[in-house]
Design a protein around this motif. Sequence first.
Motif, PDB file in Angstrom:
ATOM      1  N   GLY A  14       2.011 -10.752 -38.492  1.00 13.21           N
ATOM      2  CA  GLY A  14       2.669 -11.651 -39.430  1.00 13.21           C
ATOM      3  C   GLY A  14       3.117 -10.946 -40.705  1.00 13.21           C
ATOM      4  N   SER A  15       2.233 -10.106 -41.250  1.00  9.51           N
ATOM      5  CA  SER A  15       2.570  -9.418 -42.502  1.00  9.51           C
ATOM      6  C   SER A  15       3.807  -8.554 -42.335  1.00  9.51           C
ATOM      7  CB  SER A  15       1.414  -8.516 -42.944  1.00  9.51           C
ATOM      8  OG  SER A  15       0.212  -9.218 -42.968  1.00  9.51           O
ATOM      9  N   ASP A  73       8.162 -19.032 -43.650  1.00  8.87           N
ATOM     10  CA  ASP A  73       7.142 -18.218 -42.992  1.00  8.87           C
ATOM     11  C   ASP A  73       6.354 -19.156 -42.078  1.00  8.87           C
ATOM     12  OD1 ASP A  73       5.041 -16.720 -42.149  1.00  8.87           O
ATOM     13  OD2 ASP A  73       4.360 -16.109 -44.152  1.00  8.87           O
TER      14      ASP A  73
HETATM   15  C1  LIG Z   1       1.755 -17.969 -43.322  1.00  7.87           C
HETATM   16  C2  LIG Z   1       1.229 -16.622 -42.953  1.00  7.87           C
HETATM   17  N1  LIG Z   1       2.041 -15.555 -43.042  1.00  7.87           N
HETATM   18  C3  LIG Z   1       1.634 -14.328 -42.711  1.00  7.87           C
HETATM   19  C4  LIG Z   1       0.337 -14.107 -42.294  1.00  7.87           C
HETATM   20  C5  LIG Z   1      -0.117 -12.719 -41.973  1.00  7.87           C
HETATM   21  O1  LIG Z   1      -0.202 -12.536 -40.614  1.00  7.87           O
HETATM   22  P1  LIG Z   1      -1.044 -11.305 -40.023  1.00  7.87           P
HETATM   23  O2  LIG Z   1      -2.465 -11.579 -40.363  1.00  7.87           O
HETATM   24  O3  LIG Z   1      -0.763 -11.360 -38.563  1.00  7.87           O
HETATM   25  O4  LIG Z   1      -0.521 -10.084 -40.676  1.00  7.87           O
HETATM   26  C6  LIG Z   1      -0.544 -15.177 -42.191  1.00  7.87           C
HETATM   27  C7  LIG Z   1      -1.932 -14.985 -41.737  1.00  7.87           C
HETATM   28  O5  LIG Z   1      -2.758 -15.840 -41.792  1.00  7.87           O
HETATM   29  C8  LIG Z   1      -0.091 -16.473 -42.539  1.00  7.87           C
HETATM   30  O6  LIG Z   1      -0.907 -17.534 -42.494  1.00  7.87           O
END
Ligand SMILES: Cc1ncc(COP(=O)(O)O)c(C=O)c1O
Length: 453
Positions: A131-132, A264
């Motif tokens: 996600g990041s 997001d």
């Molecule tokens: C809305 C949102 N964006 C991005 C992320 C980050 O995802 P990742 O942990 O896979 O990097 C999260 C993780 O909880 C999230 O809730």
Amino acid sequence: MAQTDRPPSPAESSSAAWTARDEAVVWHPFTQHTTWAGDEPTVVASAEGPWLTDVDGRRLLDGVSSLWTTTVGHCHPRVNEEVKRQLDTLDHATFLGSTHRPGIELSEMLVERAPRSAERSLEKVFYAGDGSSAVEVALKMAYQFSAQSGRARPDFVRLQHAYHGDTLGAVSVGGHDLFHSTYKPLLLTTVGAASPGDRANGPDRVAHAEADLERIMAERGEDVCAIIVEPLMQGAAGMFDYDASYLRTARRLADEHGALLIFDEVATGIGRTGSMWAANRAGVVPDMLTLGKGVTAGYLPLSAVLTSQRVYDAFLARPGDTGPRTFFHGHTYTANPICCAAAIANLKVMEEEGVLDQAAALGERLGGLLDGFAGDDRVAEVRRVGTMTGVEVADQGPRTGFDVCQAAREHGVWLRPLGNTVILMPPLNLGVSETELMIEALAKGLDDVFGGR
Ligand SMILES: Cc1ncc(COP(=O)(O)O)c(C=O)c1O
């Protein structure tokens, strides 16, 4: 304890033994290791459907879908089969200069299922790993889009209490003090806008946040390349839900000021809100949508950014260009075929088994059962959108939501809090009796920690 070829004895394969080995060599995310072993971590050995089994043979219901990822249940036979088939066909091939069937097919499926309206649609898929990193992609793309569409706009508007991941760009657009304040000197400059979900702003919080965004855009809209939000639910804030009217206002203001709107949907996407996307529930289509977590059914890391054709077109070379318009970004494992195969299988199973309908029904069921806590002075508030649920424990001195989660484990359900809020986010196809078990474990956990009502 050194590794050997002989099978471990029961004592060696107990939770206690594994925890000791873990403590010797592992550094866990978001974990204070002074207290880790004392917290008795669950040593998971296997999983099936909504159930986790630890090395001592104890079954625990996965009440948080293994950090909000599991959609159709653990080790689903169809997803297993497709992943195994892909393993025997193609393990990996770079997406830089080559392509492959799972990457193409998944992109087609995501575009087909993306939110759309008469004016707007999402037509292109750019892959990342988690996600990041999808958020990093979206931020860099938005900035470069502005630079290649007339004038570089350096600012991002972000919401207070936002969470978009842990890489530095994602932290820059976050607004979670506990997680983010340490890194402030390292971050991009961004503009923090009031959160429409922040209870501290009172019952008019949505109107207050809309007015704040209006003011920010009036003052600096020309420098804003994108507004980024978690649509309808700020998850990691502790499940701060808010009304879709805020998203309509954000859409209007982004359009009026020539900024992009990024949703997001890493947490809210793939059915978590009872619809495929929060965007569908809200009836608002963004210019970019980030997805991750549940896209592979919780099997493998894969994320993506969906973008409009307009954004994509700004990256195409044209006669007279003084420099390349290329998006210089990519990861070694971009669109790994095994990850894509898991995602394709997940989307197919979700459709064949009617999982979106099940998720919508699960949300209603959770809501109905949680109504039982109305008037319970141990519960400050229940917040929910679809299956994404936060039960905020009333401030009761030193004992917190964390203690409630620990107690719930003794009643067969694995839960994890965010601050003082117990998060319930089970697999989308959780059955009736398991849902009841989860709420019962929460109730018993509250009794154990705070005493019965
Ligand atoms: C809305 C949102 N964006 C991005 C992320 C980050 O995802 P990742 O942990 O896979 O990097 C999260 C993780 O909880 C999230 O809730």
